[in-house]
Design a protein around this motif. Sequence first.
Motif, PDB file in Angstrom:
ATOM      1  N   ILE A 160       0.845  -1.188   0.000  1.00 44.16           N
ATOM      2  CA  ILE A 160       0.000   0.000   0.000  1.00 44.16           C
ATOM      3  C   ILE A 160       0.883   1.241   0.000  1.00 44.16           C
ATOM      4  O   ILE A 160       1.689   1.440   0.913  1.00 44.16           O
ATOM      5  CB  ILE A 160      -0.930   0.001   1.228  1.00 44.16           C
ATOM      6  CG1 ILE A 160      -1.812  -1.265   1.216  1.00 44.16           C
ATOM      7  CG2 ILE A 160      -1.795   1.251   1.248  1.00 44.16           C
ATOM      8  CD1 ILE A 160      -2.630  -1.444   2.485  1.00 44.16           C
TER       9      ILE A 160
ATOM     10  N   SER B 182       1.415   4.990   0.503  1.00 47.61           N
ATOM     11  CA  SER B 182       0.739   6.023   1.285  1.00 47.61           C
ATOM     12  C   SER B 182       1.623   7.246   1.480  1.00 47.61           C
ATOM     13  O   SER B 182       1.630   7.855   2.541  1.00 47.61           O
ATOM     14  CB  SER B 182       0.323   5.453   2.645  1.00 47.61           C
ATOM     15  OG  SER B 182      -0.452   6.378   3.361  1.00 47.61           O
TER      16      SER B 182
ATOM     17  N   GLN C 287      -5.348  10.240   2.292  1.00 51.18           N
ATOM     18  CA  GLN C 287      -5.475   8.818   2.591  1.00 51.18           C
ATOM     19  C   GLN C 287      -5.698   8.548   4.076  1.00 51.18           C
ATOM     20  O   GLN C 287      -6.158   7.476   4.449  1.00 51.18           O
ATOM     21  CB  GLN C 287      -4.255   8.045   2.087  1.00 51.18           C
ATOM     22  CG  GLN C 287      -2.928   8.408   2.740  1.00 51.18           C
ATOM     23  CD  GLN C 287      -2.190   9.485   1.976  1.00 51.18           C
ATOM     24  OE1 GLN C 287      -2.793  10.287   1.266  1.00 51.18           O
ATOM     25  NE2 GLN C 287      -0.870   9.503   2.096  1.00 51.18           N
TER      26      GLN C 287
ATOM     27  N   LEU D 119      -7.083   4.890   3.847  1.00 46.49           N
ATOM     28  CA  LEU D 119      -6.064   3.876   4.133  1.00 46.49           C
ATOM     29  C   LEU D 119      -6.694   2.629   4.728  1.00 46.49           C
ATOM     30  O   LEU D 119      -6.378   1.498   4.320  1.00 46.49           O
ATOM     31  CB  LEU D 119      -5.019   4.443   5.105  1.00 46.49           C
ATOM     32  CG  LEU D 119      -4.008   3.423   5.648  1.00 46.49           C
ATOM     33  CD1 LEU D 119      -3.074   2.944   4.548  1.00 46.49           C
ATOM     34  CD2 LEU D 119      -3.217   4.006   6.816  1.00 46.49           C
TER      35      LEU D 119
ATOM     36  N   THR E  28      -8.533   0.675   2.082  1.00 45.16           N
ATOM     37  CA  THR E  28      -7.592  -0.002   1.187  1.00 45.16           C
ATOM     38  C   THR E  28      -7.050  -1.263   1.846  1.00 45.16           C
ATOM     39  O   THR E  28      -6.993  -2.333   1.221  1.00 45.16           O
ATOM     40  CB  THR E  28      -6.429   0.933   0.820  1.00 45.16           C
ATOM     41  OG1 THR E  28      -6.952   2.121   0.229  1.00 45.16           O
ATOM     42  CG2 THR E  28      -5.482   0.271  -0.168  1.00 45.16           C
ATOM     43  N   ALA E  29      -6.657  -1.166   3.114  1.00 43.64           N
ATOM     44  CA  ALA E  29      -6.097  -2.317   3.822  1.00 43.64           C
ATOM     45  C   ALA E  29      -7.119  -3.441   3.972  1.00 43.64           C
ATOM     46  O   ALA E  29      -6.759  -4.622   3.979  1.00 43.64           O
ATOM     47  CB  ALA E  29      -5.579  -1.882   5.187  1.00 43.64           C
TER      48      ALA E  29
ATOM     49  N   VAL F 281       3.117  -1.408   4.051  1.00 42.80           N
ATOM     50  CA  VAL F 281       2.762  -0.022   3.749  1.00 42.80           C
ATOM     51  C   VAL F 281       4.041   0.786   3.558  1.00 42.80           C
ATOM     52  O   VAL F 281       4.965   0.684   4.371  1.00 42.80           O
ATOM     53  CB  VAL F 281       1.913   0.602   4.876  1.00 42.80           C
ATOM     54  CG1 VAL F 281       1.525   2.042   4.531  1.00 42.80           C
ATOM     55  CG2 VAL F 281       0.670  -0.247   5.137  1.00 42.80           C
TER      56      VAL F 281
ATOM     57  N   SER G  46      -3.108   4.211  -1.613  1.00 44.83           N
ATOM     58  CA  SER G  46      -3.939   4.157  -0.405  1.00 44.83           C
ATOM     59  C   SER G  46      -5.134   5.101  -0.463  1.00 44.83           C
ATOM     60  O   SER G  46      -5.923   5.147   0.480  1.00 44.83           O
ATOM     61  CB  SER G  46      -3.083   4.536   0.810  1.00 44.83           C
ATOM     62  OG  SER G  46      -2.552   5.835   0.641  1.00 44.83           O
ATOM     63  N   ASP G  47      -5.259   5.869  -1.555  1.00 46.36           N
ATOM     64  CA  ASP G  47      -6.276   6.923  -1.584  1.00 46.36           C
ATOM     65  C   ASP G  47      -7.262   6.762  -2.730  1.00 46.36           C
ATOM     66  O   ASP G  47      -7.793   7.745  -3.240  1.00 46.36           O
ATOM     67  CB  ASP G  47      -5.603   8.301  -1.653  1.00 46.36           C
ATOM     68  CG  ASP G  47      -4.658   8.439  -2.849  1.00 46.36           C
ATOM     69  OD1 ASP G  47      -4.491   7.464  -3.600  1.00 46.36           O
ATOM     70  OD2 ASP G  47      -4.096   9.536  -3.031  1.00 46.36           O
TER      71      ASP G  47
END
Length: 358
Positions: free
Chosen positions: A9, A11, A29, A40, A43-44, A58, A113-114
Amino acid sequence: MQRLITPVILSGGSGTRLWPLSRTSRPKQLLSLTHAETMLQLTARRMPADAGFAAPLVVANAAHASMIESQLAEIGIEDASIILEPVGRNTAPAIAAAALMLPREALMLVMPSDHVIRDVESFRAAVTAAMPLAEEGWLTTFGITPDAPETGYGYIKRGGELAPGVFRVDRFIEKPDQATAQAYLDEGGYSWNGGIFLFGAGAYLDALAQYEPQMLAAVTKSIEGGKREGNCFYPDPHDFAASPGQAVDYAVMEKADKVMVVPVEMGWSDVGSWDALHTISLGDDDGNVHHGEVVAIDTKDCMIRSEGPLVAAVGVKDLIVIATPDAVLILPRGSSQEVKRAVAALQEKGHITLDRAL
């Protein structure tokens, strides 16, 4: 046996296009924009362990370390590894740092991440379709099915089909003008370049060795000289800063031979402007999207968001109004990319609202 995929990811962005809500101290994010959870966190969640994915890795700005750790912990992710960049060098070095922290045979699913992805199942299906060729050394990009002649994205032209739903990349295309974008839409066979990738760590590092050896050398040295503190890893700042800064598209994807694209419709948005957020948000019958303490009378097609003060609007239409405790942004709807002009003016003054935490 199929390998676990490691979500990587990215970020490190500053998110200035969503000023005044997004600040360098807390970029987009790390904000809750489309959901109660932050971008974030959303996304995770897309690639969890119970769906067969490894713990996420990340890559982020060192200044955001504590926020990232706490946001991941809030959604039950305690085993993420976090690489903290001492300075931003764009996506290619960031991905290189992640690849060097993984076994060469690991598959990496690289995700900003956004971004918003509303149809996660379609995204996962596209990843599954890409896996067999990715395991054979192909570098994969996921192409966003275009629904408008958008000039703000790069495009990918599809070549021959390699497997069901998987195509060789014919070429990457820079952001086109309106007429060219419309021609791509009419012709078909084109996708937006959304900046999401799947490839083996070894395959990526081999491509860097071929096309960007100086970058690979600098990042490798920064990892070798770095230090770990708990779940966080700090590359050596001097060596990492010595890396050329370049996007992964230019450094590798546009140069390599074995590059494929998986087109996918998945309700994607990069939330790159206040207009984009207005478009993907659920509005009222008059097309208004409100957040926070807002009183709107006879308003139409407006986005009004307050992070503190009451905002009252009467008899207006097609406006974007974003209010924070220390700044107010007002723009005509459709012109939100012009935020950059306000940000540039504030940068010239060294204004505190670009950095101050809310």
